[in-house]
Each structure stands twice: as structure tokens, then as C-alpha cells.
Scaffold this motif. Structure first.
Motif, PDB file in Angstrom:
ATOM      1  N   GLY A  55       0.843  -1.190   0.000  1.00 23.18           N
ATOM      2  CA  GLY A  55       0.000   0.000   0.000  1.00 23.18           C
ATOM      3  C   GLY A  55       0.881   1.243   0.000  1.00 23.18           C
ATOM      4  N   THR A  56       0.608   2.198  -0.886  1.00 23.35           N
ATOM      5  CA  THR A  56       1.471   3.371  -1.026  1.00 23.35           C
ATOM      6  C   THR A  56       0.734   4.693  -0.815  1.00 23.35           C
ATOM      7  N   SER A  57      -0.566   4.646  -0.630  1.00 22.55           N
ATOM      8  CA  SER A  57      -1.381   5.821  -0.331  1.00 22.55           C
ATOM      9  C   SER A  57      -2.639   5.286   0.352  1.00 22.55           C
ATOM     10  N   VAL A  58      -3.475   6.188   0.829  1.00 21.12           N
ATOM     11  CA  VAL A  58      -4.711   5.721   1.461  1.00 21.12           C
ATOM     12  C   VAL A  58      -5.549   4.923   0.472  1.00 21.12           C
ATOM     13  N   ASP A  59      -5.752   5.465  -0.720  1.00 24.97           N
ATOM     14  CA  ASP A  59      -6.578   4.767  -1.706  1.00 24.97           C
ATOM     15  C   ASP A  59      -5.936   3.453  -2.145  1.00 24.97           C
ATOM     16  N   GLU A  60      -4.625   3.474  -2.402  1.00 22.53           N
ATOM     17  CA  GLU A  60      -3.947   2.253  -2.830  1.00 22.53           C
ATOM     18  C   GLU A  60      -3.899   1.221  -1.705  1.00 22.53           C
ATOM     19  N   SER A  61      -3.791   1.659  -0.473  1.00 19.55           N
ATOM     20  CA  SER A  61      -3.796   0.725   0.655  1.00 19.55           C
ATOM     21  C   SER A  61      -5.160   0.043   0.780  1.00 19.55           C
ATOM     22  N   ARG A  62      -6.204   0.806   0.561  1.00 18.31           N
ATOM     23  CA  ARG A  62      -7.549   0.220   0.603  1.00 18.31           C
ATOM     24  C   ARG A  62      -7.702  -0.815  -0.520  1.00 18.31           C
ATOM     25  N   ARG A  63      -7.216  -0.456  -1.699  1.00 17.22           N
ATOM     26  CA  ARG A  63      -7.286  -1.402  -2.817  1.00 17.22           C
ATOM     27  C   ARG A  63      -6.419  -2.632  -2.555  1.00 17.22           C
ATOM     28  N   ALA A  64      -5.266  -2.424  -1.952  1.00 18.84           N
ATOM     29  CA  ALA A  64      -4.380  -3.554  -1.647  1.00 18.84           C
ATOM     30  C   ALA A  64      -5.052  -4.524  -0.696  1.00 18.84           C
ATOM     31  N   ALA A  65      -5.740  -4.005   0.319  1.00 18.04           N
ATOM     32  CA  ALA A  65      -6.443  -4.867   1.270  1.00 18.04           C
ATOM     33  C   ALA A  65      -7.567  -5.638   0.585  1.00 18.04           C
ATOM     34  N   GLU A  66      -8.297  -4.960  -0.289  1.00 20.20           N
ATOM     35  CA  GLU A  66      -9.393  -5.616  -1.009  1.00 20.20           C
ATOM     36  C   GLU A  66      -8.856  -6.690  -1.945  1.00 20.20           C
TER      37      GLU A  66
ATOM     38  N   PRO B 128      -6.292   8.476  10.620  1.00 25.22           N
ATOM     39  CA  PRO B 128      -7.528   7.728  10.894  1.00 25.22           C
ATOM     40  C   PRO B 128      -7.914   6.763   9.770  1.00 25.22           C
ATOM     41  N   ALA B 129      -7.699   7.186   8.528  1.00 30.99           N
ATOM     42  CA  ALA B 129      -8.024   6.299   7.402  1.00 30.99           C
ATOM     43  C   ALA B 129      -7.111   5.079   7.394  1.00 30.99           C
ATOM     44  N   LEU B 130      -5.809   5.274   7.620  1.00 34.81           N
ATOM     45  CA  LEU B 130      -4.881   4.138   7.666  1.00 34.81           C
ATOM     46  C   LEU B 130      -5.198   3.228   8.840  1.00 34.81           C
ATOM     47  N   ARG B 131      -5.594   3.809   9.964  1.00 33.54           N
ATOM     48  CA  ARG B 131      -5.959   3.001  11.135  1.00 33.54           C
ATOM     49  C   ARG B 131      -7.136   2.084  10.808  1.00 33.54           C
ATOM     50  N   GLU B 132      -8.103   2.639  10.092  1.00 33.22           N
ATOM     51  CA  GLU B 132      -9.274   1.845   9.695  1.00 33.22           C
ATOM     52  C   GLU B 132      -8.871   0.733   8.729  1.00 33.22           C
ATOM     53  N   ILE B 133      -8.050   1.051   7.748  1.00 31.43           N
ATOM     54  CA  ILE B 133      -7.617   0.042   6.779  1.00 31.43           C
ATOM     55  C   ILE B 133      -6.792  -1.041   7.471  1.00 31.43           C
ATOM     56  N   ALA B 134      -5.929  -0.628   8.405  1.00 24.83           N
ATOM     57  CA  ALA B 134      -5.051  -1.579   9.093  1.00 24.83           C
ATOM     58  C   ALA B 134      -5.813  -2.572   9.946  1.00 24.83           C
ATOM     59  N   ALA B 135      -7.079  -2.269  10.252  1.00 27.99           N
ATOM     60  CA  ALA B 135      -7.899  -3.214  11.013  1.00 27.99           C
ATOM     61  C   ALA B 135      -8.359  -4.396  10.167  1.00 27.99           C
ATOM     62  N   HIS B 136      -8.202  -4.289   8.852  1.00 29.02           N
ATOM     63  CA  HIS B 136      -8.580  -5.384   7.957  1.00 29.02           C
ATOM     64  C   HIS B 136      -7.706  -6.597   8.270  1.00 29.02           C
TER      65      HIS B 136
END
Length: 258
Positions: free
Chosen positions: A38-49, A76-84
Motif C-alpha cells: 500500500g502506497t497511499s490511502v486509496d492504494e492501501s484500501r485497494r491492496a487490502a481488497e 484515521p483512514a490508515l488506522r481503519e484500513i489496518a484493522a482489515h
């Protein structure tokens, strides 16, 4: 022996049309699992998905190139994604003073913020440093960083010693397969303790220069990780099987993989 690719940018547009084939090829070549960067908030979300959809793992972070785009919503956004459940590390984060796409003060501010997030969540760090030593090491030392990997290490002997003294794991890519830029790395990789060595492709970047035939559009893939492993084993004087066993064990321990 199975291998773990600890860093592949599989959300990159070059993989959009044939990701299933890329993953099938990786499995056929003995790559047991992949950690999607993950390299940005959006890319990190996509990486998790993507990781959830394909049985892989992912990191969540903001690359220093994108530090200038961070604001009060970023952590906060990274914290939420990291909970995945598929997110196993914070990053890619760090400093890049080579290109300075983001101002250095912004890079340092958001690097520290992600170090603090990793400490809060008890997750390891996936780190980026380019032309930023010794400042990078100073920040890590000051914040008493725990489990972390220096992703895509290409530095000199002093930088390697500093990272090892800090307890970092060291990620080696196909850079070692370049007889021009990677010649120094062929010597330094011998100094990495076996229990701190990790392997990665950094796909689609850093295609091994000595790979024959070269892939279409020179796109790197996780399937090429065994080629990198053989190169590392050769210069370290180890068998490919022993190196694969050690680096896979290290990756599973570092990321807490099943």
C-alpha cells in the motif's frame, strides 16, 4: 521450497488486465504468498481488497512521494484500513530524498506519524529509504522502532550496518541481478544475518536485468522471485533450498503469517 514475496505493487495498472494469470504463474513458480504494498490511502484500501479477494496479504501506508497529500484524515483512514484482517504491516512509509516529490519536512512529519501508528497497533513496519541516510536511521533510533524491514535495500555498507544495529530486517530485490548498479549489493548481502533476510520483487518495478528472456514491457512479476532467490543464494554461498527455507520462515515470523 515455497517463497514469500514481501513486496509487490499488484494494484499497479499494468496488472489490471491479467492479474489472475500473474498470480497463477507465481504459484506455479513456487511463490506461496505475496504481500501487496500500500502506497497511499486509496492504494492501501485497494491492496487490502485485492488481498482479501485472492488469499494474499497487504500493507497500509503512505509512501514519502505522497506525503504532501496527507492531512488530518490520513492516519484515521490508515488506522481503519489496518484493522482489515489481511493487513499485516504499516507502510510503505519512510523518506525519499532522491526525488523529493514531497518536501522533506512533510516526509518526516508523516513518516513519524506512521511510526506512531504502527506502535499503537502493534504492527511491523514496511520501510522506504532512498538517499535519506543517516536522517532515516536517526528518526528510527529516536522513536525506538520495533519490528521493521528496510524494503528494497540498495544502500552502502554504513547504511546496512546502521539498519542491522537497529534490528531491522533487510529486503532484497532484483537490484542484485544488475551487474552495474547492484555490484556492491552482491558483496553486502553476505553480511546480512540469515534470520534477517527477506526477498521481494517490488513488481512491476526492478525487473532482474539478467532475466532471459526479458518480459513484455519489462514488467516485473512475483513469478520472478525464484530467479532473485537463486542470485542471492549464489553470492551468499548457500543452496537455493536453504535460502528459500530461511527467508520464508523469516517472512512468516515477521508478518505473523499462517
Amino acid at each position: 521450497m515455497p517463497l514469500v514475496d514481501i513486496g509487490a505493487n499488484l494494484t499497479h495498472p499494468s496488472f489490471h488486465d491479467d492479474l489472475d494469470a500473474v498470480l497463477a504463474s507465481a504459484r506455479a513458480h513456487g511463490v506461496a504468498t505475496i504481500v501487496v504494498t500500500g502506497t497511499s490511502v486509496d492504494e492501501s484500501r485497494r491492496a487490502a481488497e485485492l488481498a482479501a479477494a485472492h488469499g494474499l496479504h497487504a500493507t497500509a501506508g503512505v509512501h514519502p512521494h505522497h506525503a504532501r497529500d496527507c492531512d488530518e484524515r490520513t492516519i484515521p483512514a490508515l488506522r481503519e484500513i489496518a484493522a482489515h484482517p489481511k493487513v499485516v504491516a504499516i507502510g510503505e512509509c519512510g523518506l525519499d530524498f532522491n526525488r523529493n516529490y514531497s518536501p522533506q519536512p512533510d516526509q518526516e512529519k508523516w513518516f513519524v506519524a506512521q511510526l506512531e501508528l504502527a506502535a499503537e497497533l502493534g504492527k511491523p513496519l514496511f520501510l522506504h529509504s532512498r538517499d535519506a541516510h543517516p536522517r532515516f536511521a536517526e528518526i528510527l533510533r529516536h522513536h525506538r522502532v520495533g519490528k521493521a524491514v528496510a524494503h528494497c535495500f540498495t544502500g552502502d555498507a554504513a547504511e546496512l550496518r546502521a539498519y542491522l544495529d537497529l534490528g531491522l530486517y533487510i529486503g532484497i530485490t532484483g537490484w542484485i541481478c544488475d551487474e552495474r548498479r547492484g555490484a556492491h549489493l552482491m558483496q553486502l548481502v553476505k553480511e546480512i544475518p540469515q534470520d534477517r533476510l527477506l526477498l521481494e520483487t517490488d513488481s512491476p518495478y526492478l525487473t532482474p536485468r539478467d532475466l532471459r528472456p526479458q518480459p513484455r514491457a519489462r514488467r516485473n512479476e512475483p513469478a520472478f522471485l525464484p530467479h532473485i532467490a537463486r542470485a542471492v543464494a549464489r553470492v551468499r554461498g548457500e543452496s537455493p533450498e536453504a535460502l528459500a527455507a530461511a527467508t520464508t520462515r523469516n517472512a512468516r515470523e515477521f508478518f505473523g503469517l499462517p
